[in-house]
Design a protein around this motif. Structure first.
Motif, PDB file in Angstrom:
ATOM      1  N   PHE A   1       1.304  -0.829  -0.201  1.00 54.11           N
ATOM      2  CA  PHE A   1      -0.360   0.130   0.075  1.00 54.11           C
ATOM      3  C   PHE A   1       0.719   1.599  -0.215  1.00 54.11           C
ATOM      4  N   LEU A   2       2.067   1.385   0.649  1.00 56.52           N
ATOM      5  CA  LEU A   2       3.088   1.816   1.140  1.00 56.52           C
ATOM      6  C   LEU A   2       3.387   2.457  -0.610  1.00 56.52           C
ATOM      7  N   LEU A   3       4.369   1.460  -1.154  1.00 58.58           N
ATOM      8  CA  LEU A   3       4.688   1.660  -2.393  1.00 58.58           C
ATOM      9  C   LEU A   3       3.578   1.933  -3.606  1.00 58.58           C
ATOM     10  N   ALA A   4       2.143   1.240  -3.509  1.00 54.22           N
ATOM     11  CA  ALA A   4       1.541   2.396  -4.312  1.00 54.22           C
ATOM     12  C   ALA A   4       1.378   3.469  -3.906  1.00 54.22           C
ATOM     13  N   LEU A   5       0.617   3.997  -3.052  1.00 46.94           N
ATOM     14  CA  LEU A   5       0.699   5.363  -2.500  1.00 46.94           C
ATOM     15  C   LEU A   5       1.915   5.783  -3.118  1.00 46.94           C
ATOM     16  N   PHE A   6       2.939   5.592  -3.105  1.00 45.02           N
ATOM     17  CA  PHE A   6       3.630   6.428  -3.306  1.00 45.02           C
ATOM     18  C   PHE A   6       4.219   7.063  -4.902  1.00 45.02           C
TER      19      PHE A   6
ATOM     20  N   ALA B   1       8.126  20.438  -5.812  1.00 44.66           N
ATOM     21  CA  ALA B   1       9.361  19.827  -5.078  1.00 44.66           C
ATOM     22  C   ALA B   1       9.299  18.628  -4.293  1.00 44.66           C
ATOM     23  N   PHE B   2      10.709  18.497  -4.375  1.00 45.47           N
ATOM     24  CA  PHE B   2      10.665  17.507  -3.322  1.00 45.47           C
ATOM     25  C   PHE B   2      10.185  17.601  -1.615  1.00 45.47           C
ATOM     26  N   SER B   3      10.266  18.465  -1.137  1.00 39.92           N
ATOM     27  CA  SER B   3       9.867  18.467   0.131  1.00 39.92           C
ATOM     28  C   SER B   3       8.343  18.713   0.404  1.00 39.92           C
ATOM     29  N   GLU B   4       7.569  19.057  -0.975  1.00 39.85           N
ATOM     30  CA  GLU B   4       5.964  19.396  -0.944  1.00 39.85           C
ATOM     31  C   GLU B   4       5.227  17.804  -1.360  1.00 39.85           C
ATOM     32  N   LEU B   5       6.067  17.446  -1.683  1.00 38.44           N
ATOM     33  CA  LEU B   5       6.186  15.606  -1.594  1.00 38.44           C
ATOM     34  C   LEU B   5       6.113  14.759   0.136  1.00 38.44           C
ATOM     35  N   VAL B   6       7.350  15.121  -0.070  1.00 37.41           N
ATOM     36  CA  VAL B   6       6.935  14.590   0.928  1.00 37.41           C
ATOM     37  C   VAL B   6       5.971  14.723   2.675  1.00 37.41           C
ATOM     38  N   MET B   7       4.841  16.540   2.319  1.00 30.31           N
ATOM     39  CA  MET B   7       5.023  16.748   3.001  1.00 30.31           C
ATOM     40  C   MET B   7       2.994  16.105   2.926  1.00 30.31           C
TER      41      MET B   7
ATOM     42  N   TYR C   1       3.175  12.954   1.094  1.00 31.18           N
ATOM     43  CA  TYR C   1       3.011  11.596   1.795  1.00 31.18           C
ATOM     44  C   TYR C   1       2.718  11.408   2.634  1.00 31.18           C
ATOM     45  N   SER C   2       3.407  12.344   3.748  1.00 36.04           N
ATOM     46  CA  SER C   2       2.699  12.342   5.409  1.00 36.04           C
ATOM     47  C   SER C   2       1.996  12.504   5.337  1.00 36.04           C
ATOM     48  N   ILE C   3       1.085  13.381   5.163  1.00 32.06           N
ATOM     49  CA  ILE C   3      -0.515  13.586   5.254  1.00 32.06           C
ATOM     50  C   ILE C   3      -0.728  12.236   5.274  1.00 32.06           C
ATOM     51  N   LEU C   4      -0.557  12.038   3.326  1.00 30.87           N
ATOM     52  CA  LEU C   4      -1.224  11.151   3.196  1.00 30.87           C
ATOM     53  C   LEU C   4      -1.465   9.364   4.322  1.00 30.87           C
ATOM     54  N   LEU C   5       0.341   9.440   4.708  1.00 32.30           N
ATOM     55  CA  LEU C   5      -0.041   8.191   5.338  1.00 32.30           C
ATOM     56  C   LEU C   5      -0.373   8.395   6.550  1.00 32.30           C
ATOM     57  N   GLY C   6      -0.246   9.739   7.279  1.00 34.52           N
ATOM     58  CA  GLY C   6      -1.412   9.862   9.025  1.00 34.52           C
ATOM     59  C   GLY C   6      -2.966   9.685   8.831  1.00 34.52           C
ATOM     60  N   LEU C   7      -2.919  10.057   7.928  1.00 31.83           N
ATOM     61  CA  LEU C   7      -4.792   9.706   7.726  1.00 31.83           C
ATOM     62  C   LEU C   7      -5.108   7.891   7.094  1.00 31.83           C
ATOM     63  N   ALA C   8      -4.085   7.394   6.689  1.00 29.29           N
ATOM     64  CA  ALA C   8      -3.798   6.043   6.225  1.00 29.29           C
ATOM     65  C   ALA C   8      -3.481   5.150   6.864  1.00 29.29           C
ATOM     66  N   SER C   9      -3.261   5.742   8.548  1.00 29.80           N
ATOM     67  CA  SER C   9      -3.127   5.244   9.827  1.00 29.80           C
ATOM     68  C   SER C   9      -4.167   5.476  10.372  1.00 29.80           C
ATOM     69  N   ILE C  10      -4.749   6.740  10.173  1.00 26.44           N
ATOM     70  CA  ILE C  10      -5.797   6.455  11.491  1.00 26.44           C
ATOM     71  C   ILE C  10      -7.163   5.797  10.767  1.00 26.44           C
ATOM     72  N   ALA C  11      -7.233   5.820   9.706  1.00 23.55           N
ATOM     73  CA  ALA C  11      -8.071   5.382   9.113  1.00 23.55           C
ATOM     74  C   ALA C  11      -8.284   3.629   9.066  1.00 23.55           C
ATOM     75  N   GLY C  12      -6.904   3.094   9.195  1.00 23.72           N
ATOM     76  CA  GLY C  12      -6.453   1.825   9.472  1.00 23.72           C
ATOM     77  C   GLY C  12      -6.269   1.422  10.823  1.00 23.72           C
TER      78      GLY C  12
ATOM     79  N   SER D   1      14.914   8.498   3.825  1.00 23.58           N
ATOM     80  CA  SER D   1      16.471   9.529   4.479  1.00 23.58           C
ATOM     81  C   SER D   1      15.890  10.914   4.748  1.00 23.58           C
ATOM     82  N   VAL D   2      14.855  11.818   4.512  1.00 21.80           N
ATOM     83  CA  VAL D   2      14.222  12.548   5.612  1.00 21.80           C
ATOM     84  C   VAL D   2      13.672  12.115   6.818  1.00 21.80           C
ATOM     85  N   ILE D   3      12.917  10.971   6.438  1.00 22.98           N
ATOM     86  CA  ILE D   3      12.579  10.518   8.183  1.00 22.98           C
ATOM     87  C   ILE D   3      13.485  10.543   9.413  1.00 22.98           C
ATOM     88  N   GLY D   4      15.074   9.513   8.477  1.00 22.12           N
ATOM     89  CA  GLY D   4      15.995   9.154   9.110  1.00 22.12           C
ATOM     90  C   GLY D   4      16.747  10.171   9.571  1.00 22.12           C
TER      91      GLY D   4
END
Lengths: 353, 270
Positions: free
Chosen positions: A42-47, A60-66, A68-79, A186-189
């Motif tokens: 799911f993570l890879l498909a969404l990405f 910009a890459f920073s926009e993607l990070v932001m 994607y992080s929001i969508l992952l957060g929403l998906a986690s809550i939905a999960g 790498s941004v996360i870490g």
């Protein structure tokens, strides 16, 4: 600290996102292992769905990070909400986990010894690969693409070999942006993508590969629970002795696991067979096709190779479906899963070639 | 037709080499076809794998696959789950063995098959002890870190062996040509590359070409023979900054004087 954050991320987020897929999971898929592995899919498909348009529209890459992080957060809550809802179902994930635990305790001492050996083998392999380097020329492209995304805040706009701005978009690689996923990690870490790929990604991807084969094994030797660890040990042995040429999936996993080709061959394709085997419980249903569709999307993130060969593999499954169920609709519905391949292939042939 | 058949055979040979890897997998497939009773496993695991094998060997399919899409035909074989196939066949053999002694014998047979048909990855000579977190030779990292410490906006030219690693370690560095220059088919005429890779360094040419290509930092091998060592670089205002391991680092000390435009120019992707 970076390693701790990343470890928490790669354990918790795929699991939470995998819970979103609980309504479409059946049989062995609906287990701790299945939820975690499909969470990764799911993570890879969404990405993939998010990144390719953003690359094409020069975001910009920073926009993607932001985003994607929001969508992952929403998906986690939905999960998590989905998990609570699932507790009331007839065969909930909680029950499946309890069942799995009981099966483990019922296994013979030989089987438990097998798990112990497999664990030690995995740890030994990771220690060996982390303390050794394999100099691969392709890293000059893939790892540097990840580096450039973080450093220049652009995606595929810099010539990775020289560092100068690229003249136009190189579609063959930009349509399968796996290196950007490692930039995100790498941004996360908070570490260099080169360090992430050569260190953290190595044990992670080896673990995911063996887990996906374990899930496949659980489906294949369903009635013989005592042989699951033997299945995993044989898979690990096969991987250890798989260096017969530079082209095998085994060699890719144990030398350059962070490259998209390796992720395709060692995570997505075993999961493809896991998905195909879902039909062993019942005839393929729409729910199963949803997972297949996600797998196709995730495969496209890894390599453009999947555009053609994944279509062929899904086509074969569609034919089997059609013949088994004796219905054209079964064939057509399974075949519809190759639509992302057709779209990416079309973009490449129209714009990129 | 003949060419396509050759390509299929070459892909097969390249993939498996002279090992018994594919033979063992085919044997496992045949064994499973003979012993598998579960029709669903047959339909969704064994038949599709057999179909992929058959497709791989059909010249018309191979021609379409390589012409329309992917020249790397061997990747088709990735869709065969070799490890899963071998492990499943092994487990079925273990299940068929009726007592402990036979199971031990089957286990030994499987280990012999693995050892006999494959190569242990851990013994590969290209796997060498890691020297740092980048998994890049430490000497190169030292040179790159020394160049970065100069904090110069100029591009850097390095010997061939370092080309693949410079931007993995430090993406801020610009290089006039990269790994593409070493790859047949992507190679472009470049006098600076030719001068850097000549058996004897011609410092005059390297200095002149470096300035023409906006290169302000030159990394050369300390031990390679050259015409008038160091003098020509000095005459062209390239000053020796440091010697790191086997590498000398020169910097253009008058780059402001020449008032060159250091703005990165666009380069075609390869």
């Amino acid at each position: 600290m970076g390693y701790v954050l990343l470890t928490l991320f790669v354990i918790c987020v795929p699991f939470a996102c995998g819970l979103v897929l609980l309504p479409v999971m059946r049989g062995e898929d609906k287990s701790l292992l299945g939820v975690y592995l499909y969470g990764w899919v799911f993570l890879l498909a969404l990405f993939f769905v998010l990144t390719v348009p953003m690359i094409m529209f020069k975001r910009a890459f920073s926009e993607l990070v932001m985003l994607y992080s929001i969508l992952l957060g929403l998906a986690s809550i939905a999960g998590l909400l989905q998990f609570l809802r699932d507790l009331r179902s007839k065969r909930s994930l909680r029950m499946a986990i309890c069942e799995g635990r009981n099966v483990f305790f019922r296994e013979s001492p030989w089987a438990k010894l097998g798990w112990g050996i497999a664990f030690l083998l995995f740890v030994g392999l990771c220690v060996f690969l982390l303390t050794h380097q394999y100099l691969d020329g392709d890293d000059a492209y893939y790892v540097v693409i990840s580096q450039d995304a973080v450093h220049s805040n652009t995606m595929y706009r810099v010539n990775p070999y020289s560092g100068y701005p690229g003249l136009g978009l190189e579609y063959r690689h930009a349509l399968c942006p796996m290196p950007i996923f490692f930039s995100f990690l790498s941004v996360i870490g908070k570490m260099s993508p080169a360090v992430l790929c050569h260190n953290f990604a190595c044990p992670l991807l080896i673990l995911l590969t063996f887990l996906s084969y374990l899930l496949l094994g659980r489906k294949l030797v369903k009635e013989h629970v005592n042989y699951r660890s033997a299945f995993l040990l044989l898979v690990m042995g096969f991987y250890l002795y798989g260096m017969v040429s530079v082209y095998t999936a085994e060699r890719f996993l144990l030398t350059i696991p962070w490259q998209g080709k390796s992720v395709l061959a060692n995570l997505i394709l075993p999961m493809f067979w896991v998905n195909a085997m879902a039909s062993t419980e019942e005839n393929r249903t729409h729910t199963n096709r949803v997972l297949l569709f996600l797998l196709v999307l995730a495969s496209l993130l890894c390599s453009t190779t999947s555009v053609f060969y994944m279509s062929v593999a899904v086509g074969i499954l569609a034919i089997v479906d059609g013949i088994r169920m004796r219905r054209w609709s079964a064939f057509v519905l399974t075949l519809l899963c190759i639509l992302p391949c057709v779209a990416v292939g079309g973009i490449y042939l129209y714009v990129g070639a | 037709m003949g060419k396509t058949v050759d390509m299929i055979l070459t892909s097969y040979r390249n993939f498996a080499g002279a090992s018994g890897y594919l033979f063992v997998s085919l044997a496992a497939l045949v064994f499973l076809f003979c012993t598998e009773k579960n029709k669903r496993v047959l339909h969704y695991f064994l038949y599709p794998i057999a179909a992929i094998w058959i497709l791989f060997l059909i010249p018309l399919y191979a021609w379409i696959a390589t012409t329309v899409w992917d020249a790397s035909y061997y990747r088709m074989l990735w869709f065969v789950p070799f490890a899963g196939l071998f492990a499943y066949a092994g487990v079925r053999l273990l299940i068929l063995a009726e007592d402990v002694m036979r199971r031990i014998a089957v286990g030994l047979l499987l280990i012999c098959l693995l050892v006999g048909s494959g190569n242990l990855i851990l013994t590969d000579s290209r796997l060498t002890p890691a020297q740092n977190a980048y998994h890049v030779p430490q000497e190169y990292v030292d040179v790159i870190e020394r160049v970065v410490a100069l904090d110069s906006p100029m591009a850097v030219v390095v010997p061939r062996e370092m080309l693949e690693y410079v931007r993995q370690v430090e993406p801020r560095l610009l290089i006039p040509y990269g790994r593409d220059q070493m790859t047949p088919g992507w190679h472009q005429d470049n006098e600076l590359y030719d001068a850097m890779e000549a058996s004897t360094y011609n410092e005059e040419t390297i200095a002149t070409q470096s300035r023409l290509q906006n290169v302000g930092i030159i990394v050369v091998e300390h031990n390679r023979p050259r015409t008038e060592k160091g003098i020509r670089f000095l005459n062209n205002y390239y000053k020796l900054i440091d010697v790191v391991g086997n590498y000398e680092i020169y910097e253009d000390v008058f780059y402001d004087y020449f008032n060159l435009d250091w703005t990165p120019k666009e380069q075609p992707n390869t």
